[in-house]
Scaffold this motif. Structure first.
Motif, PDB file in Angstrom:
ATOM      1  N   GLU A   1      13.995 -20.098 -14.294  1.00 22.04           N
ATOM      2  CA  GLU A   1      14.130 -19.056 -13.290  1.00 22.04           C
ATOM      3  C   GLU A   1      14.090 -17.814 -13.485  1.00 22.04           C
ATOM      4  O   GLU A   1      15.168 -17.185 -12.957  1.00 22.04           O
ATOM      5  N   CYS A   2      13.497 -17.081 -14.362  1.00 25.51           N
ATOM      6  CA  CYS A   2      13.685 -15.926 -14.740  1.00 25.51           C
ATOM      7  C   CYS A   2      13.332 -14.792 -13.699  1.00 25.51           C
ATOM      8  O   CYS A   2      13.803 -13.667 -13.606  1.00 25.51           O
ATOM      9  N   GLY A   3      12.367 -15.345 -12.676  1.00 27.25           N
ATOM     10  CA  GLY A   3      11.939 -14.260 -11.460  1.00 27.25           C
ATOM     11  C   GLY A   3      11.076 -13.652 -11.580  1.00 27.25           C
ATOM     12  O   GLY A   3      10.700 -12.865 -10.804  1.00 27.25           O
ATOM     13  N   CYS A   4      10.252 -13.781 -12.669  1.00 25.72           N
ATOM     14  CA  CYS A   4       9.023 -12.948 -12.910  1.00 25.72           C
ATOM     15  C   CYS A   4       7.909 -13.093 -11.536  1.00 25.72           C
ATOM     16  O   CYS A   4       7.110 -12.167 -11.283  1.00 25.72           O
ATOM     17  N   CYS A   5       7.981 -14.505 -11.430  1.00 16.60           N
ATOM     18  CA  CYS A   5       6.981 -14.736 -10.406  1.00 16.60           C
ATOM     19  C   CYS A   5       7.157 -14.142  -8.936  1.00 16.60           C
ATOM     20  O   CYS A   5       6.484 -13.524  -8.375  1.00 16.60           O
ATOM     21  N   THR A   6       8.746 -14.139  -8.647  1.00 19.76           N
ATOM     22  CA  THR A   6       9.171 -13.580  -7.293  1.00 19.76           C
ATOM     23  C   THR A   6       8.789 -12.015  -7.489  1.00 19.76           C
ATOM     24  O   THR A   6       8.275 -11.321  -6.332  1.00 19.76           O
ATOM     25  N   TYR A   7       9.012 -11.437  -8.577  1.00 16.25           N
ATOM     26  CA  TYR A   7       8.968  -9.903  -8.836  1.00 16.25           C
ATOM     27  C   TYR A   7       7.655  -9.321  -8.904  1.00 16.25           C
ATOM     28  O   TYR A   7       7.208  -8.352  -8.012  1.00 16.25           O
ATOM     29  N   ILE A   8       6.591 -10.347  -9.335  1.00 21.97           N
ATOM     30  CA  ILE A   8       5.199  -9.885  -9.270  1.00 21.97           C
ATOM     31  C   ILE A   8       4.438 -10.093  -7.936  1.00 21.97           C
ATOM     32  O   ILE A   8       3.312  -9.712  -7.664  1.00 21.97           O
ATOM     33  N   CYS A   9       4.895 -11.053  -7.136  1.00 22.48           N
ATOM     34  CA  CYS A   9       4.166 -11.482  -5.989  1.00 22.48           C
ATOM     35  C   CYS A   9       3.872 -10.435  -5.069  1.00 22.48           C
ATOM     36  O   CYS A   9       4.771  -9.937  -4.313  1.00 22.48           O
ATOM     37  N   PRO A  10       2.495 -10.121  -4.689  1.00 19.19           N
ATOM     38  CA  PRO A  10       2.276  -9.083  -3.512  1.00 19.19           C
ATOM     39  C   PRO A  10       2.835  -9.518  -2.362  1.00 19.19           C
ATOM     40  O   PRO A  10       2.796  -8.657  -1.351  1.00 19.19           O
ATOM     41  N   SER A  11       2.792 -10.922  -2.086  1.00 15.40           N
ATOM     42  CA  SER A  11       3.041 -11.415  -0.691  1.00 15.40           C
ATOM     43  C   SER A  11       4.599 -11.632  -0.510  1.00 15.40           C
ATOM     44  O   SER A  11       5.045 -12.058   0.761  1.00 15.40           O
ATOM     45  N   LYS A  12       5.308 -11.242  -1.581  1.00 14.69           N
ATOM     46  CA  LYS A  12       6.895 -11.237  -1.436  1.00 14.69           C
ATOM     47  C   LYS A  12       7.386 -12.632  -1.124  1.00 14.69           C
ATOM     48  O   LYS A  12       8.444 -12.733  -0.187  1.00 14.69           O
ATOM     49  N   ILE A  13       6.662 -13.548  -1.660  1.00 11.62           N
ATOM     50  CA  ILE A  13       7.254 -15.084  -1.391  1.00 11.62           C
ATOM     51  C   ILE A  13       8.466 -15.288  -2.258  1.00 11.62           C
ATOM     52  O   ILE A  13       8.238 -14.987  -3.564  1.00 11.62           O
ATOM     53  N   PRO A  14       9.706 -15.764  -1.733  1.00 15.70           N
ATOM     54  CA  PRO A  14      10.715 -16.016  -2.730  1.00 15.70           C
ATOM     55  C   PRO A  14      10.169 -17.320  -3.524  1.00 15.70           C
ATOM     56  O   PRO A  14      11.113 -18.364  -3.329  1.00 15.70           O
ATOM     57  N   LEU A  15       9.678 -17.195  -4.582  1.00 13.15           N
ATOM     58  CA  LEU A  15       9.166 -18.365  -5.166  1.00 13.15           C
ATOM     59  C   LEU A  15      10.360 -19.000  -6.125  1.00 13.15           C
ATOM     60  O   LEU A  15      10.613 -20.267  -5.947  1.00 13.15           O
ATOM     61  N   VAL A  16      11.172 -18.177  -6.662  1.00 19.87           N
ATOM     62  CA  VAL A  16      12.178 -19.006  -7.396  1.00 19.87           C
ATOM     63  C   VAL A  16      13.235 -19.578  -6.347  1.00 19.87           C
ATOM     64  O   VAL A  16      13.638 -20.611  -6.786  1.00 19.87           O
ATOM     65  N   GLN A  17      13.281 -18.980  -5.245  1.00 18.03           N
ATOM     66  CA  GLN A  17      14.294 -19.960  -4.496  1.00 18.03           C
ATOM     67  C   GLN A  17      13.701 -21.254  -4.075  1.00 18.03           C
ATOM     68  O   GLN A  17      14.469 -22.098  -3.859  1.00 18.03           O
ATOM     69  N   TRP A  18      12.342 -21.064  -3.943  1.00 20.43           N
ATOM     70  CA  TRP A  18      11.652 -22.699  -3.500  1.00 20.43           C
ATOM     71  C   TRP A  18      11.929 -23.324  -4.737  1.00 20.43           C
ATOM     72  O   TRP A  18      12.047 -24.672  -4.585  1.00 20.43           O
ATOM     73  N   ILE A  19      11.808 -22.903  -5.934  1.00 24.69           N
ATOM     74  CA  ILE A  19      11.857 -23.656  -6.988  1.00 24.69           C
ATOM     75  C   ILE A  19      13.104 -24.094  -7.198  1.00 24.69           C
ATOM     76  O   ILE A  19      13.450 -25.367  -7.650  1.00 24.69           O
ATOM     77  N   ARG A  20      14.244 -23.366  -6.986  1.00 24.65           N
ATOM     78  CA  ARG A  20      15.649 -24.202  -7.140  1.00 24.65           C
ATOM     79  C   ARG A  20      15.744 -25.180  -5.770  1.00 24.65           C
ATOM     80  O   ARG A  20      16.698 -26.021  -6.298  1.00 24.65           O
ATOM     81  N   PHE A  21      15.242 -24.779  -4.928  1.00 27.47           N
ATOM     82  CA  PHE A  21      15.231 -25.763  -3.660  1.00 27.47           C
ATOM     83  C   PHE A  21      14.470 -27.210  -4.294  1.00 27.47           C
ATOM     84  O   PHE A  21      14.951 -28.274  -4.179  1.00 27.47           O
ATOM     85  N   GLY A  22      13.602 -27.060  -5.026  1.00 30.94           N
ATOM     86  CA  GLY A  22      12.957 -28.406  -5.498  1.00 30.94           C
ATOM     87  C   GLY A  22      13.403 -28.953  -6.468  1.00 30.94           C
ATOM     88  O   GLY A  22      13.823 -30.386  -6.389  1.00 30.94           O
ATOM     89  N   LYS A  23      14.204 -28.343  -7.364  1.00 31.38           N
ATOM     90  CA  LYS A  23      15.107 -28.932  -8.218  1.00 31.38           C
ATOM     91  C   LYS A  23      16.224 -29.434  -7.580  1.00 31.38           C
ATOM     92  O   LYS A  23      16.697 -30.694  -8.102  1.00 31.38           O
ATOM     93  N   ASP A  24      16.804 -28.963  -6.675  1.00 29.06           N
ATOM     94  CA  ASP A  24      17.914 -29.578  -5.976  1.00 29.06           C
ATOM     95  C   ASP A  24      17.627 -30.819  -5.254  1.00 29.06           C
ATOM     96  O   ASP A  24      18.185 -31.831  -4.959  1.00 29.06           O
ATOM     97  N   LEU A  25      16.198 -30.978  -4.469  1.00 30.83           N
ATOM     98  CA  LEU A  25      15.745 -31.900  -4.090  1.00 30.83           C
ATOM     99  C   LEU A  25      15.658 -33.357  -5.217  1.00 30.83           C
ATOM    100  O   LEU A  25      16.007 -34.482  -4.712  1.00 30.83           O
ATOM    101  N   LEU A  26      15.291 -32.903  -6.341  1.00 28.44           N
ATOM    102  CA  LEU A  26      15.274 -33.902  -7.306  1.00 28.44           C
ATOM    103  C   LEU A  26      16.674 -34.293  -8.002  1.00 28.44           C
ATOM    104  O   LEU A  26      16.820 -35.716  -7.942  1.00 28.44           O
ATOM    105  N   ARG A  27      17.575 -33.456  -7.900  1.00 26.45           N
ATOM    106  CA  ARG A  27      19.050 -33.854  -8.085  1.00 26.45           C
ATOM    107  C   ARG A  27      19.651 -34.704  -7.212  1.00 26.45           C
ATOM    108  O   ARG A  27      20.311 -35.595  -7.349  1.00 26.45           O
ATOM    109  N   ARG A  28      19.030 -34.479  -5.791  1.00 20.65           N
ATOM    110  CA  ARG A  28      19.806 -35.348  -4.646  1.00 20.65           C
ATOM    111  C   ARG A  28      18.972 -36.765  -4.598  1.00 20.65           C
ATOM    112  O   ARG A  28      19.573 -37.653  -3.839  1.00 20.65           O
TER     113      ARG A  28
END
Length: 435
Positions: free
Chosen positions: A408-435
């Protein structure tokens, strides 16, 4: 001179290190009370040992490690337990906590260097690290004794000291390298005694810290320690990217640095190791960078663990904006703080106060499949695929993209020209797996 760097991905945010030339200082006035969480580390929360009304001394054990991957917790002040509460996340991770009213008349305990600490056995040194409750202080907060013991048993041959501090704004590690240089090398000697298999010791420092590179290299020659200057590139301070940059080895997916014979220790963690072994001092305070355009005075300040962020703001001249975003850590990987009542913990290396009204107003657009996020990922992952899969709640496919490997370094969110919160969705995905 050709500068070392990791080979794939990364971004170049402005470093904004305006506190680099500000020497460390201490609180001019202590807070009236502190809140110390039993969960300031990765792993099981510590078992609370104190109750309301009991008195505690500075450095006294108040939370006992509850398992191997856990950490002891000590009082950073002398005072009286006012109540047992729940520390709010993210800094407290929603765990039990002790509110301690400070005894303003009490003298803080002094710690003196033991002249014969290097005569201790490796086992005694390792035990002191465990008892002191030291965790990774670069932000990861993994219990240090687990890492050190694993390296001692696993035969690690390379020790890398992480002096990169690649997150924008943060300069607390830099000040440690300038102000406590000799103590850091004593910490290296301690680690080399605990892990006798170490054959090579390296300190990695990014090239925007020339004073630290010069000072550490000068003393490093006396201790058989290499100092490797690194090209500016975020997230070079992450363990796997730092290893790749300084020794050219890549840690495979699902593997740890020790699996290739490497142990990485952050500068602040190294200093805490020195204090634990040489001074018998538990981890009860840490150096924190305070910066941002919404705080009057910028500082590198030693803070007792549990200090309310509201008190830190007051100590730094007060907040200068009405609409403020407070971040614990750096702007790339830090966590936003919903309340100034939250408190400093072992992983708090920085507090940023940013004027929300001056932050860019960003609108999210659909993905244009440009591939920039994948090109920026230092671990060669597919951020867009992970994010889209998480958003669609397709749990079965998340592991196919090695989502757990993402740090979750945030490089993907930082560089995204569409301003998609990629890291937040990745965290959401990790939480889905934990649950």
């Amino acid at each position: 001179m050709k500068l070392a760097k990791f080979r794939f991905g990364g971004v170049h945010p402005h470093d904004s290190k305006d506190t680099a030339d500000i020497s460390s200082s201490t609180l001019s006035n202590p807070p009236k009370s502190i809140l110390i969480s039993m969960s300031q580390h990765i792993g099981a929360p510590a078992k609370m040992l104190k109750k309301k009304g009991e008195k505690v001394e500075r450095g006294e054990l108040i939370g006992e490690a509850n398992g191997y991957v856990s950490g002891n917790v000590h009082s950073s002040v002398t005072g009286t337990i006012a109540s047992a509460e729940i520390a709010p996340p993210p800094l407290g991770r929603g765990a039990d906590a002790l509110l301690i009213n400070i005894d303003s008349s009490a003298n803080n305990l002094s710690y003196f260097e033991s002249s014969d600490y290097m005569s201790m056995s490796a086992e005694e040194m390792s035990e002191k690290i465990q008892k002191a409750g030291i965790v990774g202080m670069g932000g990861a907060t993994f219990p240090t004794h687990v890492k050190v013991d694993g390296a001692a048993k696993g035969g690690g041959d390379t020790l890398i000291i992480n002096g990169v501090e690649c997150e924008p704004y943060i300069t607390s590690d830099y000040r440690l390298m300038l102000e406590y240089t000799q103590d850091l090398f004593k910490g290296i000697e301690i680690l080399r005694k605990i892990i006798p298999s170490i054959k090579r010791t390296i300190i990695g420092i990014e090239n925007n810290k020339p004073k630290a590179i010069e000072e550490m290299a000068k003393i490093g020659k006396e201790h058989n320690v290499e100092v490797i200057p690194l090209r500016l590139r975020y997230p070079q301070g992450a363990e796997k990217t730092l290893i790749e940059a300084v020794i050219g080895k890549f840690v495979p997916v699902s593997k740890l640095p020790i699996d290739i014979g490497v142990i990485v220790v952050n500068v602040a963690t190294l200093y805490a190791i020195y204090e634990a072994v040489a001074k018998d001092k538990p981890l009860i305070e840490r150096l924190v960078t305070v910066s941002g355009d919404a705080i009057k005075e910028h500082k590198n300040i030693w803070l007792p663990l549990g200090t309310p962020i509201s008190h830190v703001a007051e100590e730094c001249g007060g907040i200068t904006a009405e609409n403020v975003l407070v971040i614990a850590g750096g702007p790339m990987m830090g966590a936003s703080i919903p309340s100034l009542d939250q408190c400093v913990n072992k992983g708090t290396n920085s507090l940023l106060f940013l004027n929300k009204d001056k932050l860019p107003k960003e609108t999210e657009y659909p993905c244009i499949k440009c591939g920039r996020c994948g090109n920026a990922c230092p671990l060669r992952l597919s951020p867009t695929e992970m994010a889209h899969t998480a958003k669609a709640k397709i749990k079965d496919k998340l592991n196919d993209y090695d989502i757990a490997t993402c740090f979750e370094c945030g490089c993907c969110t930082y560089i995204c020209p569409s301003k998609i919160p990629l890291v937040q969705w990745i965290r959401f995905g990790k939480d889905l797996l934990r649950r």
